[in-house]
Design a protein around this motif. Sequence first.
Motif, PDB file in Angstrom:
ATOM      1  N   LEU A   8       0.837  -1.207   0.000  1.00 36.98           N
ATOM      2  CA  LEU A   8       0.000   0.000   0.000  1.00 36.98           C
ATOM      3  C   LEU A   8       0.873   1.260   0.000  1.00 36.98           C
ATOM      4  O   LEU A   8       0.572   2.244  -0.664  1.00 36.98           O
ATOM      5  N   LEU A   9       2.001   1.181   0.738  1.00 32.25           N
ATOM      6  CA  LEU A   9       2.885   2.353   0.894  1.00 32.25           C
ATOM      7  C   LEU A   9       3.988   2.405  -0.157  1.00 32.25           C
ATOM      8  O   LEU A   9       4.923   3.183  -0.036  1.00 32.25           O
ATOM      9  N   GLY A  10       3.912   1.530  -1.145  1.00 32.00           N
ATOM     10  CA  GLY A  10       4.919   1.536  -2.212  1.00 32.00           C
ATOM     11  C   GLY A  10       6.259   1.008  -1.751  1.00 32.00           C
ATOM     12  O   GLY A  10       7.305   1.434  -2.231  1.00 32.00           O
ATOM     13  N   GLY A  11       6.249   0.091  -0.760  1.00 30.41           N
ATOM     14  CA  GLY A  11       7.499  -0.517  -0.304  1.00 30.41           C
ATOM     15  C   GLY A  11       7.752  -0.356   1.193  1.00 30.41           C
ATOM     16  O   GLY A  11       8.596  -1.018   1.759  1.00 30.41           O
ATOM     17  N   GLY A  12       7.034   0.539   1.830  1.00 29.69           N
ATOM     18  CA  GLY A  12       7.215   0.761   3.270  1.00 29.69           C
ATOM     19  C   GLY A  12       7.252   2.244   3.596  1.00 29.69           C
ATOM     20  O   GLY A  12       6.971   3.083   2.746  1.00 29.69           O
ATOM     21  N   ILE A  13       7.603   2.560   4.840  1.00 27.66           N
ATOM     22  CA  ILE A  13       7.720   3.965   5.282  1.00 27.66           C
ATOM     23  C   ILE A  13       8.985   4.535   4.643  1.00 27.66           C
ATOM     24  O   ILE A  13      10.060   3.964   4.792  1.00 27.66           O
ATOM     25  N   GLU A  14       8.855   5.661   3.932  1.00 32.69           N
ATOM     26  CA  GLU A  14      10.031   6.139   3.195  1.00 32.69           C
ATOM     27  C   GLU A  14      10.793   7.249   3.910  1.00 32.69           C
ATOM     28  O   GLU A  14      10.232   8.039   4.661  1.00 32.69           O
ATOM     29  N   THR A  15      12.114   7.268   3.663  1.00 29.04           N
ATOM     30  CA  THR A  15      12.955   8.333   4.217  1.00 29.04           C
ATOM     31  C   THR A  15      12.748   9.604   3.372  1.00 29.04           C
ATOM     32  O   THR A  15      12.120   9.561   2.326  1.00 29.04           O
ATOM     33  N   LEU A  16      13.278  10.706   3.859  1.00 27.14           N
ATOM     34  CA  LEU A  16      13.130  12.029   3.212  1.00 27.14           C
ATOM     35  C   LEU A  16      11.671  12.494   3.193  1.00 27.14           C
ATOM     36  O   LEU A  16      11.296  13.327   2.378  1.00 27.14           O
ATOM     37  N   ALA A  17      10.839  11.920   4.060  1.00 29.85           N
ATOM     38  CA  ALA A  17       9.422  12.293   4.067  1.00 29.85           C
ATOM     39  C   ALA A  17       8.847  12.161   5.473  1.00 29.85           C
ATOM     40  O   ALA A  17       9.402  11.471   6.321  1.00 29.85           O
ATOM     41  N   ILE A  18       7.720  12.862   5.695  1.00 27.41           N
ATOM     42  CA  ILE A  18       6.999  12.727   6.964  1.00 27.41           C
ATOM     43  C   ILE A  18       5.768  11.868   6.721  1.00 27.41           C
ATOM     44  O   ILE A  18       4.943  12.181   5.858  1.00 27.41           O
ATOM     45  N   THR A  19       5.657  10.769   7.439  1.00 30.67           N
ATOM     46  CA  THR A  19       4.472   9.920   7.353  1.00 30.67           C
ATOM     47  C   THR A  19       3.666  10.129   8.626  1.00 30.67           C
ATOM     48  O   THR A  19       4.183   9.968   9.730  1.00 30.67           O
ATOM     49  N   GLU A  20       2.412  10.519   8.449  1.00 32.81           N
ATOM     50  CA  GLU A  20       1.546  10.773   9.608  1.00 32.81           C
ATOM     51  C   GLU A  20       0.465   9.705   9.667  1.00 32.81           C
ATOM     52  O   GLU A  20      -0.168   9.399   8.654  1.00 32.81           O
ATOM     53  N   ALA A  21       0.270   9.113  10.842  1.00 29.41           N
ATOM     54  CA  ALA A  21      -0.807   8.142  11.031  1.00 29.41           C
ATOM     55  C   ALA A  21      -1.786   8.729  12.029  1.00 29.41           C
ATOM     56  O   ALA A  21      -1.390   9.122  13.124  1.00 29.41           O
ATOM     57  N   PHE A  22      -3.059   8.828  11.640  1.00 22.93           N
ATOM     58  CA  PHE A  22      -4.041   9.324  12.602  1.00 22.93           C
ATOM     59  C   PHE A  22      -5.186   8.324  12.729  1.00 22.93           C
ATOM     60  O   PHE A  22      -5.466   7.555  11.819  1.00 22.93           O
ATOM     61  N   GLY A  23      -5.800   8.338  13.864  1.00 20.35           N
ATOM     62  CA  GLY A  23      -6.916   7.431  14.110  1.00 20.35           C
ATOM     63  C   GLY A  23      -7.248   7.467  15.587  1.00 20.35           C
ATOM     64  O   GLY A  23      -6.545   8.103  16.379  1.00 20.35           O
ATOM     65  N   GLU A  24      -8.322   6.779  15.949  1.00 19.37           N
ATOM     66  CA  GLU A  24      -8.714   6.740  17.358  1.00 19.37           C
ATOM     67  C   GLU A  24      -7.681   5.975  18.178  1.00 19.37           C
ATOM     68  O   GLU A  24      -6.799   5.320  17.618  1.00 19.37           O
ATOM     69  N   PHE A  25      -7.859   6.006  19.502  1.00 20.12           N
ATOM     70  CA  PHE A  25      -7.014   5.171  20.367  1.00 20.12           C
ATOM     71  C   PHE A  25      -7.249   3.712  19.986  1.00 20.12           C
ATOM     72  O   PHE A  25      -8.320   3.351  19.492  1.00 20.12           O
ATOM     73  N   ARG A  26      -6.246   2.874  20.180  1.00 23.47           N
ATOM     74  CA  ARG A  26      -6.314   1.432  19.920  1.00 23.47           C
ATOM     75  C   ARG A  26      -6.488   1.102  18.431  1.00 23.47           C
ATOM     76  O   ARG A  26      -7.005   0.058  18.071  1.00 23.47           O
ATOM     77  N   SER A  27      -6.051   2.021  17.554  1.00 25.63           N
ATOM     78  CA  SER A  27      -6.197   1.698  16.127  1.00 25.63           C
ATOM     79  C   SER A  27      -4.877   1.197  15.526  1.00 25.63           C
ATOM     80  O   SER A  27      -4.801   0.894  14.348  1.00 25.63           O
TER      81      SER A  27
END
Length: 344
Positions: free
Chosen positions: A118-137
């Motif tokens: 989904l992420l095109g290979g994983g969490i990438e360097t040179l970038a900010i990846t933000e994850a948001f969601g409720e608690f316990r997500s």
Amino acid sequence: MLAALKTEDQSQLQLIEREDVDDEEDLFEAIDKLISQGINAGDVKKLQDAGIYTCNGLKMHTKKHLTGIKGLSEAKVDKICEAAEKLVNFGYITGSDALLRRKSVIHITTGSQALDELLGGGIETLAITEAFGEFRSGKTQLAHTLCVSTQLPTHMKGGNGKVAYIDTEGTFRPDRIVSIAERFGMDPGAVLDNIIYARAYTYEHQYDLLLGLAVKMSEEPFRLLIVDSVIALFRVDFTGRGELAERQQKLAQMLSRLTKIAEEFNVAVYMTNQVIADPGGGVFISDPKKPAGGHVLAHAATIRLMFRKGKGEQRVCKVFDAPNLPEAEAVFQITPGGIADAKD
């Protein structure tokens, strides 16, 4: 046999491949090199005391900010900036050169193949990846898994580097790291030694911790910075409408610092975010929510991921916004060994 494998892995982890480190040298020029351009060593020391350790980092500060450093006059700042420009090209480059630069981007596995795809290979360097969601997500669980997977060698979809973890909510659990390291067949002690951790209590403390990272990242090969969560302290330290403008301004400065760290040292920045109720969110959504932080945070994050609960231990991640990824979803699972593919 297993023990032998583990020690082999350990040596792989601790002797972070030299070739990789040599390639890194091209990414940033140490501020010490200004001395060869005729800049006084005392002035270079003043820059380092202010948290500036690379020529690239120097150009990320305004001249107004640099003249604010004790002992640096306008004339000195102009001279320092001219010297830095001789060492590093800050002008235009061609699209082909930009493509070559993108080759230095490393994708760090999340532990789930579906999520990596989904992420095109994983969490990438040179970038900010933000994850948001409720608690316990699953946001903090992904942070813990990344703490370990970042230390894998690059041929195993890792980042071959160290991890910095800034915790604002008190949710970092070293014992989780131990069980995740065991899943990846790594030595838990070595993995924990490669993580530097700080607990922040105010937004100012959080910002100071980011400034202090420059010295560590210029000396050792870091690949990941985690801020969990980026907004929590701002929601506590600023209250009511009257302080909203100031809060957003301070938040923007913090996010700007994160972007600069990502680009200056080729690290991946993974930050978690909270959600707020959105009463005007639409009639058809039973429980409308939106990420906290407003437009300031939305524009700063390169890739935004929305996490939500699925059935049982399953969680769903949706690409909410990204410059190079289609909007899609992936299902993953939280296991004792961290994030993994969902089992039907």
